[in-house]
Write an enzyme that holds these catalytic residues in place. Structure first.
Site, PDB file in Angstrom:
ATOM      1  N   GLN A 128       0.894  -1.165   0.000  1.00  0.00           N
ATOM      2  CA  GLN A 128       0.000   0.000   0.000  1.00  0.00           C
ATOM      3  C   GLN A 128       0.930   1.211   0.000  1.00  0.00           C
ATOM      4  OE1 GLN A 128      -3.208   0.914  -0.422  1.00  0.00           O
ATOM      5  NE2 GLN A 128      -2.388   2.966  -0.173  1.00  0.00           N
ATOM      6  N   CYS A 129       1.175   1.767  -1.181  1.00  0.00           N
ATOM      7  CA  CYS A 129       2.201   2.807  -1.311  1.00  0.00           C
ATOM      8  C   CYS A 129       1.690   4.215  -1.056  1.00  0.00           C
ATOM      9  CB  CYS A 129       2.850   2.735  -2.692  1.00  0.00           C
ATOM     10  SG  CYS A 129       3.959   1.316  -2.847  1.00  0.00           S
ATOM     11  N   GLN A 130       0.430   4.494  -1.374  1.00  0.00           N
ATOM     12  CA  GLN A 130      -0.077   5.824  -1.098  1.00  0.00           C
ATOM     13  C   GLN A 130      -0.146   6.022   0.423  1.00  0.00           C
ATOM     14  OE1 GLN A 130      -4.072   6.715  -2.438  1.00  0.00           O
ATOM     15  NE2 GLN A 130      -3.614   8.844  -2.811  1.00  0.00           N
ATOM     16  N   GLY A 261     -10.560   0.619  -0.497  1.00  0.00           N
ATOM     17  CA  GLY A 261     -10.065   0.318  -1.831  1.00  0.00           C
ATOM     18  C   GLY A 261      -8.876   1.197  -2.139  1.00  0.00           C
ATOM     19  N   MET A 262      -8.070   0.750  -3.084  1.00  0.00           N
ATOM     20  CA  MET A 262      -6.931   1.536  -3.541  1.00  0.00           C
ATOM     21  C   MET A 262      -6.856   1.397  -5.057  1.00  0.00           C
ATOM     22  SD  MET A 262      -4.401   3.527  -2.913  1.00  0.00           S
ATOM     23  CE  MET A 262      -3.511   4.195  -4.317  1.00  0.00           C
ATOM     24  N   GLU A 263      -6.808   2.554  -5.711  1.00  0.00           N
ATOM     25  CA  GLU A 263      -6.980   2.628  -7.162  1.00  0.00           C
ATOM     26  C   GLU A 263      -5.723   2.249  -7.953  1.00  0.00           C
ATOM     27  OE1 GLU A 263      -6.872   5.073  -4.944  1.00  0.00           O
ATOM     28  OE2 GLU A 263      -5.972   6.912  -5.707  1.00  0.00           O
ATOM     29  N   ASN A 264      -5.012   1.209  -7.538  1.00  0.00           N
ATOM     30  CA  ASN A 264      -3.811   0.832  -8.274  1.00  0.00           C
ATOM     31  C   ASN A 264      -4.185   0.573  -9.732  1.00  0.00           C
ATOM     32  OD1 ASN A 264      -2.135   0.930  -5.935  1.00  0.00           O
ATOM     33  ND2 ASN A 264      -3.093  -0.974  -5.273  1.00  0.00           N
ATOM     34  N   HIS A 287     -15.855   4.177  -6.988  1.00  0.00           N
ATOM     35  CA  HIS A 287     -14.893   5.197  -6.559  1.00  0.00           C
ATOM     36  C   HIS A 287     -13.491   4.880  -7.102  1.00  0.00           C
ATOM     37  CE1 HIS A 287     -13.158   8.133  -3.643  1.00  0.00           C
ATOM     38  NE2 HIS A 287     -12.128   7.300  -3.697  1.00  0.00           N
ATOM     39  N   GLU A 288     -13.037   3.664  -6.898  1.00  0.00           N
ATOM     40  CA  GLU A 288     -11.677   3.314  -7.361  1.00  0.00           C
ATOM     41  C   GLU A 288     -11.605   3.376  -8.883  1.00  0.00           C
ATOM     42  OE1 GLU A 288      -9.919   3.627  -4.968  1.00  0.00           O
ATOM     43  OE2 GLU A 288     -11.282   3.101  -3.352  1.00  0.00           O
ATOM     44  N   HIS A 291     -11.171   6.876 -10.120  1.00  0.00           N
ATOM     45  CA  HIS A 291      -9.783   7.354 -10.035  1.00  0.00           C
ATOM     46  C   HIS A 291      -9.018   7.124 -11.346  1.00  0.00           C
ATOM     47  CE1 HIS A 291      -8.987   8.850  -6.018  1.00  0.00           C
ATOM     48  NE2 HIS A 291      -9.470   7.772  -5.430  1.00  0.00           N
ATOM     49  N   GLU A 310      -9.134  13.252  -4.396  1.00  0.00           N
ATOM     50  CA  GLU A 310     -10.268  12.558  -3.765  1.00  0.00           C
ATOM     51  C   GLU A 310     -11.587  13.317  -3.902  1.00  0.00           C
ATOM     52  OE1 GLU A 310     -10.159   9.587  -3.058  1.00  0.00           O
ATOM     53  OE2 GLU A 310      -8.032   9.151  -2.750  1.00  0.00           O
ATOM     54  N   ASP A 367      -0.392  10.396   6.503  1.00  0.00           N
ATOM     55  CA  ASP A 367      -1.240   9.349   7.091  1.00  0.00           C
ATOM     56  C   ASP A 367      -1.928   9.836   8.368  1.00  0.00           C
ATOM     57  OD1 ASP A 367      -0.672   7.466   5.147  1.00  0.00           O
ATOM     58  OD2 ASP A 367       1.080   6.693   6.233  1.00  0.00           O
ATOM     59  N   TYR A 375     -12.217  14.584   0.658  1.00  0.00           N
ATOM     60  CA  TYR A 375     -13.214  13.827  -0.094  1.00  0.00           C
ATOM     61  C   TYR A 375     -14.530  14.594  -0.187  1.00  0.00           C
ATOM     62  CZ  TYR A 375     -10.393   9.520   0.500  1.00  0.00           C
ATOM     63  OH  TYR A 375      -9.409   8.560   0.460  1.00  0.00           O
ATOM     64  N   ARG A 543      -9.535  -2.525   8.283  1.00  0.00           N
ATOM     65  CA  ARG A 543      -9.934  -1.331   7.540  1.00  0.00           C
ATOM     66  C   ARG A 543     -10.088  -0.162   8.511  1.00  0.00           C
ATOM     67  NH1 ARG A 543     -15.334  -0.727   3.693  1.00  0.00           N
ATOM     68  NH2 ARG A 543     -14.806   1.347   2.900  1.00  0.00           N
TER      69      ARG A 543
HETATM   70  N1  BES Z   1      -6.783   6.402  -2.673  1.00  0.00           N
HETATM   71  C1  BES Z   1      -7.695   6.124  -1.645  1.00  0.00           C
HETATM   72  C2  BES Z   1      -7.087   5.393  -0.491  1.00  0.00           C
HETATM   73  C3  BES Z   1      -5.899   6.104   0.140  1.00  0.00           C
HETATM   74  C4  BES Z   1      -5.902   7.469   0.332  1.00  0.00           C
HETATM   75  C5  BES Z   1      -4.806   5.380   0.535  1.00  0.00           C
HETATM   76  C6  BES Z   1      -4.796   8.099   0.900  1.00  0.00           C
HETATM   77  C7  BES Z   1      -3.715   6.010   1.096  1.00  0.00           C
HETATM   78  C8  BES Z   1      -3.705   7.381   1.276  1.00  0.00           C
HETATM   79  C9  BES Z   1      -8.903   5.345  -2.148  1.00  0.00           C
HETATM   80  O1  BES Z   1      -9.302   5.728  -3.434  1.00  0.00           O
HETATM   81  C10 BES Z   1     -10.062   5.661  -1.267  1.00  0.00           C
HETATM   82  O2  BES Z   1     -10.418   6.801  -1.190  1.00  0.00           O
HETATM   83  N2  BES Z   1     -10.659   4.665  -0.618  1.00  0.00           N
HETATM   84  C11 BES Z   1     -11.832   4.855   0.203  1.00  0.00           C
HETATM   85  C12 BES Z   1     -13.039   4.520  -0.625  1.00  0.00           C
HETATM   86  C13 BES Z   1     -14.273   5.321  -0.369  1.00  0.00           C
HETATM   87  C14 BES Z   1     -14.077   6.801  -0.332  1.00  0.00           C
HETATM   88  C15 BES Z   1     -15.345   4.952  -1.369  1.00  0.00           C
HETATM   89  C16 BES Z   1     -11.714   3.929   1.392  1.00  0.00           C
HETATM   90  O3  BES Z   1     -10.685   3.243   1.500  1.00  0.00           O
HETATM   91  O4  BES Z   1     -12.592   3.882   2.226  1.00  0.00           O
HETATM   92 ZN    ZN Z   2     -10.137   7.671  -3.483  1.00  0.00          ZN
END
Ligand code: BES
Ligand code: ZN
Length: 592
Positions: A128-130, A261-264, A287-288, A291, A310, A367, A375, A543
């Site tokens: 999980q790089c982001q 989720g993560m939009e890799n 959502h992903e 992205h 976001e 983080d 968002y 989560r």
């Molecule tokens: N890119 C994000 C997850 C993320 C953000 C990871 C910042 C690390 C740093 C992903 O697209 C996201 O927003 N996931 C949400 C989904 C939701 C908003 C529908 C989640 O994980 O809950």
């Molecule tokens: Zn997102």
């Protein structure tokens, strides 16, 4: 010399890396990735090249052309950023090969024992790089403005498979007991979109361009839950233009995955808590997927402009939802988002500067300040713009925006300049300065209403006057309607909880949105009958969206705090580093 990102040693005056070639062995025994990263620069260059690293052991650096040793210096550990790796390139260097290995506690990786998987036989690894963890996997310019294409050869124990944020490119020869899988990402991506997962993986095709991967024990459920993915992709294409990434595949991870989720790119990572058995949580997939346009095509330049990523994506996600399920469903989704927004505003009551859209994050770990503000406030800002100019004009603006900035990483200022050019005067009309640079929400922020939403709200708010839901009716509600209802209930007593649970069977629910909302209400009320279920959820699910409020709700009573500490002591070793930090942060604020 110019550092342009507060979270990277990237220096804009130095050569930019343009492509990576990774050759890494996945060593589950030592919990490290070991091998070589070749980094090529945009044009042959000499002099200093600064890379980000964190926890990496650098063994040797050589020039790609000729193989001469490249002198390197690893600076002392800087807080948040890690160690700067300064290479001194001989003149005319096209690239370097860096031999290195990662650390067993790399924050961008989670190494799972077989016991932490569904199958219980094989170990599992995911990345999980982001936001800024790519530097714990690869020495790189870990910064969104330095986009790269990449190739990879990943060597894994023979029974296992691997996926990356890339297309598969066949297999290479490996020694006995090992497999080497090849990958290729031909489009330039920011480093935070590098992704790798290794484990016992099975795939099911959902459409010609979409497949879901998961452990064998989970893959059928996943294929059922996400069967309608192609409709999401088609709807998104109609709204935002052609899907540019060839395939849209997904991987369902073990439950410790810290995000929804993560939009890799080409391989979205998903929490298994989406497998509700009712297809009601696919808004996370929407959502992903969104992205793929807002984020992966047009990226925020630094974490200070995260809302561009976001906020746009929530806007796009709700657009897709509205196109597929209509205005009422969309209004309910906006209401759920409003609750997340209110919770985040409350969390940052004493740090209001973090509730601006444009933030200052020098010395701040992204983080630690992750929240729903970028968002939900970001998405509402875009709706305000849309309402100011009309949907049709805004649709044309979106098209021009995607075209104008594709494969670029941009700032809030670049966004505003573009709006001013395409929609002159619109920013001033909605008071954009307040949205971007003032804390909290503007008083004239867009509202989303529907009769259905009002009815649910009235029913919930009437609780104290004796209004009660009828179980047979609730059974016909969409799960998100039940979620909104629960979110709008006042504080409950133990007797209220007993009645509600008896009528609606909430503790036994498998839909984690409903389940966790309920468990939080019940824990806050001191309804101890839910304690075993809370223990079960917090021992399994990492989560953060669920872990944070559950530990918070347990903090409201003495027995709850005792339970929280017990659960944490047992579960902490199995939590992802991010999840552990969130739980610790919540418990630190418990009264003594
Ligand atoms: N890119 C994000 C997850 C993320 C953000 C990871 C910042 C690390 C740093 C992903 O697209 C996201 O927003 N996931 C949400 C989904 C939701 C908003 C529908 C989640 O994980 O809950
Ligand atoms: Zn997102």
């Amino acid at each position: 010399m110019a550092r342009i990102d507060p979270h990277s040693h990237f220096d804009d005056a130095q050569p930019r890396t343009r492509s990576w070639n990774l050759r890494l062995r996945v060593d589950f025994e030592r919990r490290v990735l070991a091998g070589t990263a070749e980094l090529r620069v945009a044009a042959p260059a000499g002099g200093p090249l600064d890379l980000d690293t964190k926890g990496l052991r650098i063994e040797k650096v050589t020039a790609l052309d000729g193989g001469a040793d490249v002198p390197f210096d690893l600076a002392p550990e800087a807080p948040i950023l890690g160690r700067r790796l300064r290479l001194t390139l001989p003149p005319g260097t096209a690239g370097v090969a860096i031999r290195y290995e990662t650390s067993p506690d790399a924050t961008g990786l989670q190494w799972l024992s077989p016991a932490q998987t569904e199958g219980k036989v094989h170990p599992f690894l995911f990345s999980q790089c982001q936001a800024i963890h790519a530097r714990t996997l690869v020495p790189c310019q870990d910064c969104a403005v330095a986009r790269v294409t990449y190739d990879a050869e990943i060597t894994v124990p023979a029974p296992l498979g691997a996926v990356m944020s890339a297309g598969p490119a066949g297999e290479a020869e490996a020694g006995p007991g090992w497999r080497t899988l090849r990958f290729r990402m031909p489009q330039p991506i920011p480093s935070y979109l590098l992704a790798l997962a290794v484990g016992d993986l099975a795939g099911r095709d959902l459409s010609p361009r979409s497949r879901v991967w998961a452990e064998p024990a989970t893959v059928e459920r996943a294929a059922w839950e996400f069967a309608d993915t192609e409709a999401l992709v088609k709807t998104a294409e109609a709204l935002f233009g052609r899907y540019e990434w060839d395939r849209f595949d997904m991987l369902v991870l073990p439950p410790s995955f810290p995000y929804g989720g993560m939009e890799n790119p080409r391989m979205t990572f998903l929490t298994p808590t989406l497998l509700a058995g009712d297809r009601s949580l696919v808004d996370v997939v929407a959502h992903e997927l969104a992205h793929s346009w807002t984020g992966n095509l047009v990226t925020n330049s630094t974490a200070e402009h995260f809302w561009l990523n976001e906020g746009w994506t929530v806007f796009a996600e709700r657009r897709i939802l509205r196109a597929l399920r209509g205005d009422v469903a969309a209004s309910i989704a906006w209401a759920v988002g409003q609750k997340d927004l209110d919770d985040s505003l409350e969390r940052f009551r004493d740090q209001p500067e973090l509730t601006r859209l444009r933030t200052h994050l020098e010395g701040v770990d992204p983080d630690d300040v992750f929240s729903s503000i970028p968002y939900e406030k970001g998405a509402r800002f875009l709706v305000a713009l849309e309402r100011a100019v009309g949907e049709e004009r805004f649709g044309r603006f979106i098209e021009a925006y995607m075209k104008g900035f594709r494969f670029q990483s941009i700032s809030t200022e670049a966004f505003c300049a573009f709006v001013e050019k395409e929609l002159p005067g619109a920013l001033a009309r909605i008071g954009a300065d307040a949205w971007l640079d003032q804390p909290g929400m503007p008083a004239d922020a867009p509202r989303f209403v529907s009769e259905r939403l009002e009815a649910l709200t009235a029913l919930a708010q009437g609780w104290k006057d004796g209004k009660r839901p009828v179980a047979a009716e609730v059974a016909t509600w969409h799960p998100t309607e039940l979620l909104v209802y629960l979110q709008r209930l006042p504080e409950l007593t133990v007797a209220d909880c007993t009645w509600l649970d008896g009528q609606l069977g909430l503790t036994a629910r498998g839909n984690h949105e409903i389940l966790v909302q309920w468990l939080c209400l019940a824990a806050a009320a001191g309804y101890e009958a839910v304690f075993p279920r809370i223990r079960e959820v917090l021992a399994r699910v990492g989560r953060m969206k669920y872990v944070r409020p559950l530990y918070q709700a347990l903090g409201k009573t003495g027995p709850g705090r005792k339970l929280a500490r017990e659960i944490f002591a047992a579960a902490a070793p199995t939590y992802h580093a991010l999840t552990r930090r969130v739980a610790e942060g919540v418990m630190e604020k418990y009264p003594a």
